[in-house]
Design a protein around this motif. Structure first.
Motif, PDB file in Angstrom:
ATOM      1  N   GLU A  61      -4.898  -9.356   5.577  1.00  0.00           N
ATOM      2  CA  GLU A  61      -5.832  -8.393   4.993  1.00  0.00           C
ATOM      3  C   GLU A  61      -5.792  -7.102   5.810  1.00  0.00           C
ATOM      4  O   GLU A  61      -5.796  -7.135   7.037  1.00  0.00           O
ATOM      5  CB  GLU A  61      -7.247  -8.982   5.039  1.00  0.00           C
ATOM      6  CG  GLU A  61      -8.301  -8.030   4.542  1.00  0.00           C
ATOM      7  CD  GLU A  61      -9.710  -8.512   4.907  1.00  0.00           C
ATOM      8  OE1 GLU A  61      -9.895  -9.722   5.106  1.00  0.00           O
ATOM      9  OE2 GLU A  61     -10.596  -7.651   4.997  1.00  0.00           O
ATOM     10  N   GLY A  62      -5.713  -5.973   5.122  1.00  0.00           N
ATOM     11  CA  GLY A  62      -5.709  -4.686   5.815  1.00  0.00           C
ATOM     12  C   GLY A  62      -4.324  -4.261   6.281  1.00  0.00           C
ATOM     13  O   GLY A  62      -4.151  -3.162   6.792  1.00  0.00           O
ATOM     14  N   GLU A  63      -3.312  -5.135   6.098  1.00  0.00           N
ATOM     15  CA  GLU A  63      -1.941  -4.782   6.515  1.00  0.00           C
ATOM     16  C   GLU A  63      -1.474  -3.579   5.711  1.00  0.00           C
ATOM     17  O   GLU A  63      -1.643  -3.519   4.503  1.00  0.00           O
ATOM     18  CB  GLU A  63      -1.012  -5.971   6.259  1.00  0.00           C
ATOM     19  CG  GLU A  63       0.380  -5.822   6.828  1.00  0.00           C
ATOM     20  CD  GLU A  63       0.405  -5.935   8.346  1.00  0.00           C
ATOM     21  OE1 GLU A  63       0.396  -4.873   9.004  1.00  0.00           O
ATOM     22  OE2 GLU A  63       0.429  -7.066   8.864  1.00  0.00           O
ATOM     23  N   ARG A  64      -0.907  -2.606   6.404  1.00  0.00           N
ATOM     24  CA  ARG A  64      -0.420  -1.420   5.699  1.00  0.00           C
ATOM     25  C   ARG A  64       1.010  -1.655   5.242  1.00  0.00           C
ATOM     26  O   ARG A  64       1.826  -2.183   5.982  1.00  0.00           O
ATOM     27  CB  ARG A  64      -0.485  -0.208   6.619  1.00  0.00           C
ATOM     28  CG  ARG A  64      -1.921   0.268   6.832  1.00  0.00           C
ATOM     29  CD  ARG A  64      -2.066   0.974   8.138  1.00  0.00           C
ATOM     30  NE  ARG A  64      -1.146   2.092   8.249  1.00  0.00           N
ATOM     31  CZ  ARG A  64      -1.376   3.294   7.728  1.00  0.00           C
ATOM     32  NH1 ARG A  64      -2.491   3.530   7.095  1.00  0.00           N
ATOM     33  NH2 ARG A  64      -0.504   4.261   7.860  1.00  0.00           N
ATOM     34  N   PHE A  65       1.278  -1.284   3.991  1.00  0.00           N
ATOM     35  CA  PHE A  65       2.634  -1.474   3.471  1.00  0.00           C
ATOM     36  C   PHE A  65       3.016  -0.303   2.569  1.00  0.00           C
ATOM     37  O   PHE A  65       2.167   0.514   2.202  1.00  0.00           O
ATOM     38  CB  PHE A  65       2.740  -2.815   2.736  1.00  0.00           C
ATOM     39  CG  PHE A  65       1.918  -2.908   1.482  1.00  0.00           C
ATOM     40  CD1 PHE A  65       0.559  -3.180   1.538  1.00  0.00           C
ATOM     41  CD2 PHE A  65       2.512  -2.728   0.239  1.00  0.00           C
ATOM     42  CE1 PHE A  65      -0.202  -3.265   0.376  1.00  0.00           C
ATOM     43  CE2 PHE A  65       1.767  -2.817  -0.930  1.00  0.00           C
ATOM     44  CZ  PHE A  65       0.404  -3.087  -0.853  1.00  0.00           C
ATOM     45  N   GLN A  66       4.302  -0.223   2.260  1.00  0.00           N
ATOM     46  CA  GLN A  66       4.811   0.929   1.514  1.00  0.00           C
ATOM     47  C   GLN A  66       5.393   0.520   0.163  1.00  0.00           C
ATOM     48  O   GLN A  66       6.044  -0.514   0.051  1.00  0.00           O
ATOM     49  CB  GLN A  66       5.924   1.637   2.305  1.00  0.00           C
ATOM     50  CG  GLN A  66       5.438   2.465   3.476  1.00  0.00           C
ATOM     51  CD  GLN A  66       5.253   1.633   4.730  1.00  0.00           C
ATOM     52  OE1 GLN A  66       5.940   0.646   4.912  1.00  0.00           O
ATOM     53  NE2 GLN A  66       4.320   2.019   5.577  1.00  0.00           N
ATOM     54  N   ILE A  67       5.139   1.370  -0.816  1.00  0.00           N
ATOM     55  CA  ILE A  67       5.767   1.211  -2.130  1.00  0.00           C
ATOM     56  C   ILE A  67       6.555   2.485  -2.417  1.00  0.00           C
ATOM     57  O   ILE A  67       6.034   3.589  -2.255  1.00  0.00           O
ATOM     58  CB  ILE A  67       4.718   1.000  -3.242  1.00  0.00           C
ATOM     59  CG1 ILE A  67       3.902  -0.271  -2.966  1.00  0.00           C
ATOM     60  CG2 ILE A  67       5.385   0.919  -4.607  1.00  0.00           C
ATOM     61  CD1 ILE A  67       2.821  -0.539  -3.988  1.00  0.00           C
ATOM     62  N   LEU A  68       7.801   2.295  -2.803  1.00  0.00           N
ATOM     63  CA  LEU A  68       8.623   3.451  -3.171  1.00  0.00           C
ATOM     64  C   LEU A  68       8.660   3.546  -4.693  1.00  0.00           C
ATOM     65  O   LEU A  68       9.122   2.627  -5.367  1.00  0.00           O
ATOM     66  CB  LEU A  68      10.038   3.273  -2.611  1.00  0.00           C
ATOM     67  CG  LEU A  68      10.988   4.443  -2.827  1.00  0.00           C
ATOM     68  CD1 LEU A  68      10.601   5.624  -1.953  1.00  0.00           C
ATOM     69  CD2 LEU A  68      12.423   4.017  -2.525  1.00  0.00           C
ATOM     70  N   TRP A  69       8.131   4.623  -5.217  1.00  0.00           N
ATOM     71  CA  TRP A  69       8.033   4.797  -6.670  1.00  0.00           C
ATOM     72  C   TRP A  69       9.165   5.672  -7.201  1.00  0.00           C
ATOM     73  O   TRP A  69       9.562   6.637  -6.547  1.00  0.00           O
ATOM     74  CB  TRP A  69       6.713   5.486  -7.040  1.00  0.00           C
ATOM     75  CG  TRP A  69       5.515   4.616  -6.863  1.00  0.00           C
ATOM     76  CD1 TRP A  69       4.714   4.542  -5.770  1.00  0.00           C
ATOM     77  CD2 TRP A  69       4.971   3.694  -7.815  1.00  0.00           C
ATOM     78  NE1 TRP A  69       3.708   3.636  -5.963  1.00  0.00           N
ATOM     79  CE2 TRP A  69       3.838   3.101  -7.218  1.00  0.00           C
ATOM     80  CE3 TRP A  69       5.334   3.314  -9.121  1.00  0.00           C
ATOM     81  CZ2 TRP A  69       3.061   2.145  -7.873  1.00  0.00           C
ATOM     82  CZ3 TRP A  69       4.558   2.365  -9.770  1.00  0.00           C
ATOM     83  CH2 TRP A  69       3.434   1.787  -9.143  1.00  0.00           C
ATOM     84  N   ASP A  70       9.653   5.340  -8.387  1.00  0.00           N
ATOM     85  CA  ASP A  70      10.540   6.228  -9.125  1.00  0.00           C
ATOM     86  C   ASP A  70       9.633   7.094 -10.001  1.00  0.00           C
ATOM     87  O   ASP A  70       9.011   6.603 -10.941  1.00  0.00           O
ATOM     88  CB  ASP A  70      11.495   5.389  -9.992  1.00  0.00           C
ATOM     89  CG  ASP A  70      12.433   6.266 -10.812  1.00  0.00           C
ATOM     90  OD1 ASP A  70      12.029   7.398 -11.156  1.00  0.00           O
ATOM     91  OD2 ASP A  70      13.547   5.815 -11.102  1.00  0.00           O
TER      92      ASP A  70
END
Ligand SMILES: [Zn+2]
Length: 389
Positions: A61-70
């Motif tokens: 919970e609270g872990e930061r993560f990345q999403i790469l969007w097109d």
């Protein structure tokens, strides 16, 4: 090299029509729901083997993560989610055929050792918290001594020294802080502990912690051991298993491995029916894939050996077994290193090793003192949310 490639692909796409979104993993978010909510194929999850599914339940919970969007198609190109304590990240990307693929890949990060040295003004806990902006570090200090130091007896001016490790990824801290050595003075008399193989020891190699676990199920076969990130040469991929699996028939009583307070009873993503127990000194245990619970509820005290639930196969599981996890300050550690009958004292080669480790810490500390080293900067507040299990 692989890591570098992945990173480059990520970068190239940034310059095209992509954008990176940063998010925090929501409380009790189930990975399958995450896929569903983001229009990603659920098969990514169903195609994983049970061990890899379990690992997806370890996202904190609270872990930061990345999403790469097109940005053209408004679809997801890639997702990178660190798995707490495993040194792996869950990576979703499109393969050459344009199909979404899921793998676990090693996180490339940098480990920094930091030294904090201060004289007590208010209390050791408060002063450490204030100097570093880190509540987890203050807690970890208190826990390291396993109740052997009366922090209240410390006087103004008593010295506190912490040698600790932090990880940085993409220029920002991630994961938990790990104390390698702690020294606190009580009335000018220094008490020291050293971290070695998942436990704290005094300078003579005697274990500090009086917290001991018993096996949560009656003698059964261990079907899967604890492993941090490891490359599997046959499967040709990285794997980790942040607990121990005990194969046991459905309905086998599951006992609390130590005395404590029940902190969670309910369903926890791929872990299915799950119980968590807090044991003090920063330790907590997790019991997963249960068929049913005993008459317990959150906040209730349980004694060591008390039946809290029954073995089952709920959540993502191929057959009845107990997944047993142990956490120290939220960091998964090997349960079998603590499941034992007596406090241990290092002997033989381990003791030799340990003494070398102590020397290294002391050398590092001495050069810090000799060079009049300054204390580390404060941690940014957003990283210091303490997540109670
Ligand atoms: Zn397991």
């Amino acid at each position: 090299m692989k890591k570098l490639l992945v990173l480059c692909i990520f970068c190239l796409q940034v310059f095209a029509v992509s954008s990176i979104e940063e998010r925090e993993w929501a409380k009790n978010e189930f990975f399958l729901t995450f896929l569903e909510n983001n229009n990603l194929p659920l098969s990514l999850y169903w195609n994983l083997d049970p061990q890899d599914r379990e690992l997806a339940s370890e996202i904190k919970e609270g872990e930061r993560f990345q999403i790469l969007w097109d940005n053209n198609t408004n679809t997801i190109e890639q997702v990178l989610i660190p798995i707490n304590g495993s040194d792996l990240q869950l990576h979703i990307y499109k393969n050459l055929q344009g199909e979404y693929t899921l793998t676990y890949s090693p996180i490339s990060y940098e480990t920094q050792t930091r030294i904090l040295r201060l004289n007590v003004q208010n209390s050791a806990y408060q002063d450490v918290e204030q100097a570093t902006g880190s509540t987890p570090l203050a807690r970890a200090m208190r826990n390291a001594f396993g109740g052997s130091v009366d922090f209240k007896a410390m006087q103004k001016g008593d010295e506190v020294i912490l040698v600790y490790e932090r990880k940085e990824r993409m220029g920002e801290r991630f994961g938990d802080i790990l104390i390698k050595m702690a020294s606190v003075e009580v009335n000018k008399k220094a008490r020291k502990v050293y971290f070695y193989k998942d436990s704290f020891y005094d300078s003579k190699g005697k274990e500090m912690e009086s917290f001991l676990l018993t096996s949560p199920v009656n003698a059964t076969r261990i079907s899967s051991y604890f492993t941090r990130a490891r490359y599997h040469p046959i499967l040709k991929r990285y794997r980790a298993h942040l607990g121990v699996d005990y194969a046991a028939p459905t309905g086998t009583p599951v006992r609390s491995a130590g005395a404590g307070v029940v902190s969670f009873v309910g369903t926890k993503g791929g872990y299915g029916k799950t119980v968590q127990v807090q044991h003090g000194s920063g330790y907590s245990t997790l019991y997963a894939h249960l068929s049913r619970f005993a008459a317990i509820k959150k906040g209730q005290k349980v004694s060591q050996g008390q039946t809290i639930a029954y073995v089952g196969s709920t959540g993502m599981s191929t057959g009845p077994h107990l997944h047993f996890g142990l956490y120290l300050n939220n960091q998964a550690i090997n349960p079998l290193s603590v499941v034992k009958i007596t406090k241990s004292e290092l002997k033989g080669k381990d003791k030799q090793d340990f003494q070398n480790v102590i020397l290294e810490y002391e050398k590092e500390l001495q050069s810090f003192i000799d060079s009049n080293g300054t204390n580390p900067p404060k941690e940014p507040p957003r990283f210091e949310r303490y997540v109670e299990f």
